[in-house]
Design a protein around this motif. Structure first.
Motif, PDB file in Angstrom:
ATOM      1  N   ARG A   9       0.660  -1.254  -0.111  1.00 46.09           N
ATOM      2  CA  ARG A   9      -0.151  -0.036  -0.088  1.00 46.09           C
ATOM      3  C   ARG A   9       0.940   1.270  -0.205  1.00 46.09           C
ATOM      4  O   ARG A   9       0.464   2.158  -0.762  1.00 46.09           O
ATOM      5  N   GLN A  10       1.845   1.187   0.926  1.00 47.55           N
ATOM      6  CA  GLN A  10       2.763   2.438   0.684  1.00 47.55           C
ATOM      7  C   GLN A  10       3.377   2.730  -0.447  1.00 47.55           C
ATOM      8  O   GLN A  10       3.373   3.882  -0.794  1.00 47.55           O
ATOM      9  N   LEU A  11       3.798   1.633  -1.325  1.00 54.69           N
ATOM     10  CA  LEU A  11       4.195   2.071  -2.507  1.00 54.69           C
ATOM     11  C   LEU A  11       3.285   2.609  -3.360  1.00 54.69           C
ATOM     12  O   LEU A  11       3.421   3.593  -4.294  1.00 54.69           O
ATOM     13  N   CYS A  12       2.011   1.868  -3.613  1.00 52.91           N
ATOM     14  CA  CYS A  12       0.967   2.732  -4.090  1.00 52.91           C
ATOM     15  C   CYS A  12       0.785   4.117  -3.752  1.00 52.91           C
ATOM     16  O   CYS A  12       0.486   4.826  -5.015  1.00 52.91           O
ATOM     17  N   GLU A  13       0.696   4.380  -2.458  1.00 49.36           N
ATOM     18  CA  GLU A  13       0.266   5.635  -2.199  1.00 49.36           C
ATOM     19  C   GLU A  13       1.483   6.606  -2.393  1.00 49.36           C
ATOM     20  O   GLU A  13       1.184   7.794  -2.837  1.00 49.36           O
ATOM     21  N   THR A  14       2.725   6.292  -2.514  1.00 49.01           N
ATOM     22  CA  THR A  14       3.789   7.036  -3.057  1.00 49.01           C
ATOM     23  C   THR A  14       3.855   7.459  -4.374  1.00 49.01           C
ATOM     24  O   THR A  14       3.798   8.735  -4.627  1.00 49.01           O
ATOM     25  N   ILE A  15       3.763   6.376  -5.164  1.00 52.76           N
ATOM     26  CA  ILE A  15       3.521   6.476  -6.652  1.00 52.76           C
ATOM     27  C   ILE A  15       2.237   7.675  -6.868  1.00 52.76           C
ATOM     28  O   ILE A  15       2.460   8.648  -7.665  1.00 52.76           O
ATOM     29  N   ARG A  16       1.182   7.467  -6.262  1.00 50.26           N
ATOM     30  CA  ARG A  16       0.058   8.161  -6.345  1.00 50.26           C
ATOM     31  C   ARG A  16       0.275   9.884  -6.022  1.00 50.26           C
ATOM     32  O   ARG A  16      -0.074  10.966  -6.609  1.00 50.26           O
ATOM     33  N   GLU A  17       0.638  10.009  -4.927  1.00 49.66           N
ATOM     34  CA  GLU A  17       1.068  11.373  -4.398  1.00 49.66           C
ATOM     35  C   GLU A  17       2.220  11.937  -4.977  1.00 49.66           C
ATOM     36  O   GLU A  17       2.054  13.185  -5.245  1.00 49.66           O
ATOM     37  N   VAL A  18       3.189  11.181  -5.510  1.00 52.50           N
ATOM     38  CA  VAL A  18       4.127  12.038  -6.307  1.00 52.50           C
ATOM     39  C   VAL A  18       3.675  12.449  -7.582  1.00 52.50           C
ATOM     40  O   VAL A  18       3.829  13.666  -8.212  1.00 52.50           O
ATOM     41  N   ARG A  19       2.721  11.513  -8.275  1.00 49.14           N
ATOM     42  CA  ARG A  19       2.088  12.042  -9.650  1.00 49.14           C
ATOM     43  C   ARG A  19       1.360  13.352  -9.201  1.00 49.14           C
ATOM     44  O   ARG A  19       1.216  14.190 -10.089  1.00 49.14           O
ATOM     45  N   HIS A  20       0.613  13.217  -8.215  1.00 51.04           N
ATOM     46  CA  HIS A  20      -0.412  14.348  -7.745  1.00 51.04           C
ATOM     47  C   HIS A  20       0.611  15.686  -7.635  1.00 51.04           C
ATOM     48  O   HIS A  20      -0.038  16.708  -7.995  1.00 51.04           O
ATOM     49  N   ASP A  21       1.659  15.611  -6.933  1.00 56.36           N
ATOM     50  CA  ASP A  21       2.597  16.577  -6.340  1.00 56.36           C
ATOM     51  C   ASP A  21       3.082  17.186  -7.882  1.00 56.36           C
ATOM     52  O   ASP A  21       3.269  18.355  -7.869  1.00 56.36           O
ATOM     53  N   ARG A  22       3.139  16.416  -8.805  1.00 57.47           N
ATOM     54  CA  ARG A  22       3.668  16.759 -10.090  1.00 57.47           C
ATOM     55  C   ARG A  22       2.615  17.315 -11.151  1.00 57.47           C
ATOM     56  O   ARG A  22       2.604  18.017 -12.029  1.00 57.47           O
ATOM     57  N   GLY A  23       1.345  17.130 -10.602  1.00 57.52           N
ATOM     58  CA  GLY A  23      -0.031  17.906 -11.215  1.00 57.52           C
ATOM     59  C   GLY A  23      -0.151  16.814 -12.433  1.00 57.52           C
ATOM     60  O   GLY A  23      -0.778  17.464 -13.294  1.00 57.52           O
ATOM     61  N   TRP A  24       0.318  15.770 -12.524  1.00 56.12           N
ATOM     62  CA  TRP A  24       0.141  14.743 -13.750  1.00 56.12           C
ATOM     63  C   TRP A  24      -1.068  13.948 -13.502  1.00 56.12           C
ATOM     64  O   TRP A  24      -1.550  13.478 -12.570  1.00 56.12           O
ATOM     65  N   SER A  25      -1.877  13.931 -14.591  1.00 54.24           N
ATOM     66  CA  SER A  25      -2.804  13.003 -14.569  1.00 54.24           C
ATOM     67  C   SER A  25      -2.401  11.420 -14.921  1.00 54.24           C
ATOM     68  O   SER A  25      -1.176  11.248 -15.068  1.00 54.24           O
ATOM     69  N   GLN A  26      -3.295  10.405 -14.493  1.00 50.37           N
ATOM     70  CA  GLN A  26      -2.793   9.078 -14.668  1.00 50.37           C
ATOM     71  C   GLN A  26      -2.149   9.014 -16.470  1.00 50.37           C
ATOM     72  O   GLN A  26      -1.112   8.270 -16.550  1.00 50.37           O
ATOM     73  N   THR A  27      -2.900   9.380 -17.155  1.00 54.91           N
ATOM     74  CA  THR A  27      -2.654   9.444 -18.737  1.00 54.91           C
ATOM     75  C   THR A  27      -1.218  10.057 -18.913  1.00 54.91           C
ATOM     76  O   THR A  27      -0.477   9.491 -19.520  1.00 54.91           O
ATOM     77  N   THR A  28      -0.956  11.216 -18.123  1.00 52.40           N
ATOM     78  CA  THR A  28       0.336  11.863 -18.379  1.00 52.40           C
ATOM     79  C   THR A  28       1.412  11.053 -17.946  1.00 52.40           C
ATOM     80  O   THR A  28       2.488  10.866 -18.557  1.00 52.40           O
ATOM     81  N   LEU A  29       1.318  10.506 -16.537  1.00 53.73           N
ATOM     82  CA  LEU A  29       2.382   9.423 -16.111  1.00 53.73           C
ATOM     83  C   LEU A  29       2.401   8.310 -17.062  1.00 53.73           C
ATOM     84  O   LEU A  29       3.570   7.940 -17.367  1.00 53.73           O
ATOM     85  N   GLY A  30       1.378   7.828 -17.558  1.00 58.53           N
ATOM     86  CA  GLY A  30       1.537   6.550 -18.536  1.00 58.53           C
ATOM     87  C   GLY A  30       2.142   6.932 -19.785  1.00 58.53           C
ATOM     88  O   GLY A  30       3.227   6.131 -20.247  1.00 58.53           O
ATOM     89  N   ASP A  31       2.076   8.149 -20.267  1.00 55.55           N
ATOM     90  CA  ASP A  31       2.596   8.782 -21.603  1.00 55.55           C
ATOM     91  C   ASP A  31       4.071   8.772 -21.336  1.00 55.55           C
ATOM     92  O   ASP A  31       5.034   8.437 -22.076  1.00 55.55           O
ATOM     93  N   ARG A  32       4.559   9.450 -20.194  1.00 54.26           N
ATOM     94  CA  ARG A  32       5.912   9.459 -19.878  1.00 54.26           C
ATOM     95  C   ARG A  32       6.488   8.452 -19.501  1.00 54.26           C
ATOM     96  O   ARG A  32       7.924   8.150 -19.679  1.00 54.26           O
TER      97      ARG A  32
END
Length: 71
Positions: A9-32
């Motif tokens: 769970r901590q790994l999932c939350e870290t990925i989501r939090e860092v994605r949000h911190d960058r202002g990225w959507s799931q699509t943006t992260l996927g593209d990158r």
């Protein structure tokens, strides 16, 4: 949801939090990361994912993966 092992769970939350911190959507992260949006959603849910997927997401977010001995 996959029948395979779930990622911590901590790994999932870290990925989501860092994605949000960058202002990225799931699509943006996927593209990158060279992955699909549904794959990013599976990772953030904690479904079973490959090591290659985890590495691609970590590199896109500028995160490192560390393995430590638990006991």
């Amino acid at each position: 949801s996959s029948a395979g092992p779930r990622i911590p769970r901590q790994l999932c939350e870290t990925i989501r939090e860092v994605r949000h911190d960058r202002g990225w959507s799931q699509t943006t992260l996927g593209d990158r990361a060279g992955l699909s949006r549904p794959t990013i959603a599976r990772v953030e849910r904690g479904d079973d994912i490959s090591t290659a997927t985890l590495v691609a997401i970590s590199e896109a977010l500028g995160l490192s993966i560390e393995l430590r001995r638990i006991a």
